[in-house]
Write an enzyme that holds these catalytic residues in place. Structure first.
Site, mmCIF file in Angstrom:
data_model
loop_
_atom_site.group_PDB
_atom_site.id
_atom_site.type_symbol
_atom_site.label_atom_id
_atom_site.label_comp_id
_atom_site.label_asym_id
_atom_site.label_seq_id
_atom_site.Cartn_x
_atom_site.Cartn_y
_atom_site.Cartn_z
ATOM 1 N N GLY A 60 -4.411 6.732 7.834
ATOM 2 C CA GLY A 60 -4.419 6.006 6.267
ATOM 3 C C GLY A 60 -5.708 5.950 5.493
ATOM 4 N N TYR A 116 -2.888 -6.711 -0.208
ATOM 5 C CA TYR A 116 -2.565 -6.718 1.092
ATOM 6 C C TYR A 116 -3.758 -7.252 2.117
ATOM 7 C CZ TYR A 116 -5.718 -2.695 -0.289
ATOM 8 O OH TYR A 116 -6.729 -2.095 -0.953
ATOM 9 N N ASP A 130 -0.737 0.264 -1.955
ATOM 10 C CA ASP A 130 -2.140 0.101 -1.712
ATOM 11 C C ASP A 130 -2.869 0.680 -2.608
ATOM 12 O OD1 ASP A 130 -1.616 1.996 -0.101
ATOM 13 O OD2 ASP A 130 -3.396 1.908 0.943
ATOM 14 N N ASP A 131 -4.216 0.155 -3.128
ATOM 15 C CA ASP A 131 -5.103 0.818 -4.064
ATOM 16 C C ASP A 131 -4.491 1.567 -5.273
ATOM 17 O OD1 ASP A 131 -6.898 0.363 -2.426
ATOM 18 O OD2 ASP A 131 -7.637 2.223 -1.856
HETATM 19 C C1 GDL Z 1 -8.034 0.559 1.863
HETATM 20 C C2 GDL Z 1 -7.044 1.416 1.987
HETATM 21 C C3 GDL Z 1 -7.287 2.403 3.141
HETATM 22 C C4 GDL Z 1 -8.732 2.729 3.484
HETATM 23 C C5 GDL Z 1 -9.307 1.368 3.725
HETATM 24 C C6 GDL Z 1 -10.776 1.425 4.188
HETATM 25 C C7 GDL Z 1 -5.543 -0.040 3.150
HETATM 26 C C8 GDL Z 1 -4.024 -0.794 2.922
HETATM 27 N N1 GDL Z 1 -5.797 0.638 1.997
HETATM 28 O O1 GDL Z 1 -8.025 -0.528 1.055
HETATM 29 O O2 GDL Z 1 -6.594 3.592 2.779
HETATM 30 O O3 GDL Z 1 -8.858 3.498 4.279
HETATM 31 O O4 GDL Z 1 -9.319 0.563 2.671
HETATM 32 O O5 GDL Z 1 -11.575 1.887 3.083
HETATM 33 O O6 GDL Z 1 -6.245 -0.600 3.925
#
Ligand code: GDL
Length: 696
Positions: free
Chosen positions: A25, A184, A132-133
């Site tokens: 992810g 989140y 997210d994001d």
């Molecule tokens: C985040 C992002 C993820 C990323 C991580 C670390 C989540 C749910 N989303 O916010 O894609 O890899 O930070 O940079 O964690």
């Protein structure tokens, strides 16, 4: 047939098995299909059961989420999904439509369903929608159709879930924007987890068969406590699946994490629906991250304690990070020793983790007597791997050897003015030995037969080797050996003396990035003192207040600031109630304060405008405080407010309130995390100010 471990897992998470495994992810280059297949093999071998497909920079996962897969991509995904099945891994296909979806447009919903139908036809039966994001603002069309962002997301998620026939596994990742609001994780929930209307809507409206992903108190959580999970579970009305970013390194190109899964008590296991780790972007160095997570997941279940014998010194009776690390490194070592030569376009040789000899073949060159002997690489050792892990440990912690090196370097620097004592010389030798060990580890790693792992690690080990070389040369020069230190830093230097490029230049120009960069957590324990405020402190208090105000104005330039009672307390225009004011000191001086007025109404009788006097009945006292950013540890401020509240209480007050501007995120966060302060209604406050109160 279900194993006894699976049966246990199912019992503790409401008849569903505990979700455990990996989420791909992260941002950056996604893993290859071969790497993913290798991952499934390893997961199966180590007892993990899930893989969540969510590579942020895969075009069709996020940016072009509407586009269907072409036949070639389809072929690859079909093969991948079937490989997961072969290894008993639940393949969850995630899609991130949040960048540009219009929730209220039926065509968009249809496009989403069409895409997921396509993946279902590839043989996938588990899905996930990620929000997210992304921007937290809805577009005007959605604002008209939905009462909130949460309602929009939940509506589409429920619809898609039902469209797909309510899959056994379906995950939802709440919205958030990094560095701003992120629901989140707890840190940015507004105003906090238990009062986040976003999370409450998710908890109330998301269909019960859908599970929610949660990164813990922060995006990259240092620790995840049982209490924090209980809190979020009660709001979400279900146990979350942890999306753990403890080993993620996509936010910093200089870091990689090879320390053990840590600071998540195994008591969490029965309270969670599962844990998925979102690890380093580089595939191979994730051996430790995934292996130690697997050990953690097995903790306390049948036979796990046999794998990991726990030492008395460990707090968690079922899991020792240090021992889990050694287990992982011991299993990893043979993988370094098998020949694996990735070449562009060709597939890698699978070594099945059995060491192989490099084939000398028939026509191999054998030197004649008197000629150069063939180069033979020294084999990598377990000690080398321990050192490697120590140097690239975890986001909030260096490994023990790295800490020792930092301590020694710091000590040697601080004691370098004096004539070199025997202690200085002995410490310098020790430091030099440790530097040599790093160089040796680098050499053995660079010569290890498995080139795939080496290439993933190369930039990092090269970086640490040059850092160590520089420190080593510097200490030598201080001891009168090698070049004098002035020469090390001047003259016509090679580019590796100026590390970090433009980004490095920027960092060095910002406060807090001097030559103490190494010590993000200073090696010596900071000592704080909380003492009663006295009139002589007034100037310092005012300076802190103004410094913090200036910082906020930089962040929020348009801020208009009508003066609050709190401001007048901090600037000395109103004096705090005697015995109800404290200051915090560290080695540099006053670094924080907390001041109270026990009877706000009386103390401000002449100056109050249209403040709501009825609120003063429940919350007659006011407290205000600031702590300078250099105090990175939140506990001194916590202790200070606890002492102050107890002083206010002993003056007979029944409640305390504080006034906070929206821009004061740090203090808002501070009060929210205390748990006892809640937002209260107080008429007459400027629009950008909220009041929070607590009964005593
Ligand atoms: C985040 C992002 C993820 C990323 C991580 C670390 C989540 C749910 N989303 O916010 O894609 O890899 O930070 O940079 O964690």
């Amino acid at each position: 047939m279900a194993t006894s471990v699976e049966v246990k897992d199912k019992q503790r998470t409401g008849n569903k098995r505990f979700v455990s495994g990996v989420v791909e992810g992260f941002y950056g280059r996604p893993w290859t299909m071969e790497q993913r297949t290798e991952l499934f093999k390893r997961e199966q071998k180590w007892g993990l059961n899930t893989y969540l497909y969510a590579p942020k920079d895969d075009y069709k996962h996020r940016m072009y989420w509407r586009d269907l897969y072409c036949p070639e991509e389809a072929g690859q995904l079909i093969a991948l999904i079937s490989a997961a099945k072969q290894h008993n891994i639940d393949f969850i296909y995630a899609i991130s439509p949040g960048l540009d979806i219009t929730f209220s447009n039926r065509k968009e919903v249809t496009a989403l369903k069409r895409k997921l139908d396509q993946v279902r036809d590839f043989g996938c039966s588990s899905f996930s929608l990620l929000f997210d994001d992304i921007e937290t603002e809805m577009c005007p069309a959605d604002k008209q159709a939905f009462s909130s962002f949460a309602h929009a997301q939940v509506a589409i998620t429920n619809e898609v879930y039902q469209h797909l026939g309510e899959p056994e596994t379906f995950l939802f990742c709440p919205t958030g924007q990094r560095g701003d609001h992120a629901d989140y994780c707890a840190a940015f929930c507004t105003p906090n987890v238990s009062q986040s209307s976003y999370l409450h809507t998710v908890g109330d409206k998301l269909l019960p068969g859908i599970d929610v992903l949660w990164t813990g108190p922060k995006v990259v959580s240092h620790k995840i406590s049982v209490k924090s999970i209980e809190e979020v579970s009660s709001v979400l009305k279900r146990a979350p699946v942890i999306w753990d970013n403890i080993h993620a390194n996509d936010y910093d190109p200089q870091r990689i994490f090879m320390g053990p899964f840590k600071d998540r008590p195994t008591e969490l296991i029965p309270k969670l629906r599962g844990v998925l780790t979102n690890p380093n972007c580089e595939f191979h160095p994730n051996f430790v991250a995934i292996h130690t997570l697997a050990t953690w997941c097995k903790a306390c279940s049948n036979g796990a304690a046999k794998d990991v014998e726990m030492g008395d010194e460990e707090q968690d009776p079922c899991y020792s990070p240090q021992k889990a690390l050694i287990l992982a490194l011991t299993d990893w070592l043979p993988v370094f020793l098998c020949t694996d030569q990735p070449t562009a376009g060709s597939k890698k040789e699978s070594c099945d983790e059995e060491p192989m000899q490099t084939d000398l073949g028939e026509g191999s060159y054998v030197p004649e007597p008197g000629e150069n002997p063939l180069y033979t690489a020294e084999p990598l050792t377990l000690e080398d791997l321990k050192l490697l892990s120590d140097l690239f440990y975890l986001p909030y912690e260096h490994g023990s050897t790295a800490r020792t090196m930092l301590h020694q370097l710091d000590w040697l620097k601080r004691h370098s003015q004096t004539v070199k004592t025997a202690e200085w010389c002995s410490r310098a030798r020790h430091f030099d030995d440790m530097c040599e060990a790093v160089v040796r580890m680098f050499n053995r790693l660079s010569n290890a037969p498995n080139r795939s792992i080496l290439y993933d690690l190369y930039n990092y080990i090269c970086d640490i080797k040059s850092g160590v070389n520089m420190a080593q040369a510097y200490i030598k020069s201080l001891g009168g050996l090698g070049k004098p230190s002035a020469q090390l830093m001047s003259g016509d230097l090679e580019p590796w003396r100026f590390r970090g490029g433009l980004s490095g230049e920027f960092q060095r120009m910002l406060p807090g990035h001097g030559n103490r960069d190494l010590f993000k957590h200073p090696p010596k324990t900071a000592v704080f003192c909380i003492r009663p405020y006295c009139p002589e402190d007034q100037m310092e208090v005012q300076n802190i207040f103004m410094a913090m105000q200036r910082e906020r104005q930089i962040q929020v330039p348009s801020l208009t600031q009508p003066r609050l009672i709190s401001d007048m307390l901090s600037t000395g225009d109103i004096s705090p109630t005697p015995q109800c004011a404290l200051v915090l000191e560290d080695e540099l001086g006053v670094c924080g304060y907390m001041l109270a007025l026990t009877d706000t109404k009386a103390a401000t009788a002449n100056i109050q405008g249209d403040m709501n006097h009825s609120a003063f009945e429940d919350f007659p006292s006011l407290v205000t405080g600031q702590v300078l950013p250099r105090v990175s540890d939140p506990s001194p401020a916590k202790r200070m407010i606890e002492q102050l509240l107890s002083a206010v209480k002993s003056c007979g007050s029944r409640g305390v309130f504080c006034e906070l501007r929206h821009s004061e995120r740090r203090m808002l966060d501070f009060y929210a995390k205390l748990g006892s302060f809640n937002p209260i209604k107080m008429a007459g406050l400027p629009q950008d100010v909220i009041a929070m109160g607590t009964s005593l």
